[in-house]
Design an enzyme around this catalytic site. Sequence first.
Site, PDB file in Angstrom:
ATOM      1  N   SER A   1     -14.851  29.406  18.786  1.00  0.00           N
ATOM      2  CA  SER A   1     -15.178  29.395  17.367  1.00  0.00           C
ATOM      3  C   SER A   1     -16.376  28.486  17.089  1.00  0.00           C
ATOM      4  O   SER A   1     -17.448  28.717  17.648  1.00  0.00           O
ATOM      5  CB  SER A   1     -13.941  28.983  16.556  1.00  0.00           C
TER       6      SER A   1
ATOM      7  N   ASP B   1     -13.876  40.415  14.713  1.00  0.00           N
ATOM      8  CA  ASP B   1     -13.448  39.017  14.750  1.00  0.00           C
ATOM      9  C   ASP B   1     -12.683  38.688  13.467  1.00  0.00           C
ATOM     10  O   ASP B   1     -13.219  38.779  12.354  1.00  0.00           O
ATOM     11  CB  ASP B   1     -14.669  38.114  14.885  1.00  0.00           C
TER      12      ASP B   1
ATOM     13  N   HIS C   1      -9.459  36.233  17.304  1.00  0.00           N
ATOM     14  CA  HIS C   1     -10.443  35.153  17.225  1.00  0.00           C
ATOM     15  C   HIS C   1     -10.064  34.120  18.277  1.00  0.00           C
ATOM     16  O   HIS C   1      -8.978  33.553  18.229  1.00  0.00           O
ATOM     17  CB  HIS C   1     -10.437  34.529  15.833  1.00  0.00           C
TER      18      HIS C   1
END
Length: 398
Positions: free
Chosen positions: A173, A269, A336
């Site tokens: 991330s 995502d 994610h």
Amino acid sequence: MESARISKWLNLLVCVLLLLKAEGSLVPLTLVKNAESKGAVCLDGSPPAYHFDNGFEEGIKNWIVHIEGGGWCNNVESCLYRKDSRLGSSKQMEDLYFSAILSNEQEYNPDFYNWNRVKVRYCDGSSFTGDVEEVDQTTNLHFRGARIFSAVMEELLAKGLEKAENAILSGCSAGGLTTILHCDRFKNLLPSEANVKCVPDAGYFVNVEDISGTHFIEKFYSEVVSTHGSAKNLPSSCTSKFSPELCFFPQYVASHISTPIFVVNAAYDSWQIQNIFVPGSADPSDSWHSCKLDISNCSPDQLSKMQDFKSEFEKAVSVVGDSSSKGMFIDSCYAHCQTESQETWYKSDSPQLANTTIAKAVGDWFYGRSSFRHVDCNYPCNPSCQNRVFDLKDHPGI
């Protein structure tokens, strides 16, 4: 009857022990020495931290440095909100379990299990790009992410990273974005003969219009760059051509990265769908709420718009290039971060592209056994996907 009950509890205990083994090993928190004297501190002024697990056997001179994620803060108010949490203070951090790409078990991490494995904690809110000298005495906020990156790397180099034969910079991330922005910088810290590569996971955030036609994320990133004084620490190959806030987006940076890089990302995502493509400001009636929590709840019209997002994502990621030194695993999952979870990194039912798990694709690419560059077909084409289903408490926002 009693023996049956005992047998039941013994079986349960075995299952728990197996789950704990799969979860990984507990690795203590280490505060960076002398960081405060260098001004390399978290938002609250506390020293930055990392977790380090020693390599062994053939992996003793190999390193994975993995950067924690956790979004960004774009103004004083949002940075104050983070300041007293683990995303702004090492005082709130605890020991962590290492698993998946950081696992020390060969069956769970076949190519990197015996490497030196490091997880760098994230407490600056700028993907390690900020550096503002002045500290407002009212807020006591420190914007020093770039100094943190330098201080952590300096300490790891002294621990043996400076003699690395193989090394990977990775992250999830906001940590995946850190990996992209600092990839060449990391390579330049290590011996010229070392085999150094970067593996960003879920860090390829794209500059697209949201469903209302607004570039919400571009404005947000502009505020991050301004608040943290990030411009001078973004890749100069990008800032020499584009405005600094654009250089927070991988699509304007990736083509200039000289270090080999492998992009792991979901084309749908879940964080980007929820916060970039359909932020709350673009959906005042909350008509996307159920869809954002569970992609199987999306209407045909919503899925059609998601396919448009996927097309924009594919266009953005294409600038990485098709050199054999560049790889990518872009699945069509609603997910994610897939390198930090054992279920998505390497298990019998992990997501696959071309009959290959993420762990095998990354390992084959790193060691030059084979190249790997695959972008998945449209949802719901991939039955191996492990699509996230959110509830209200873990529906994130920025």
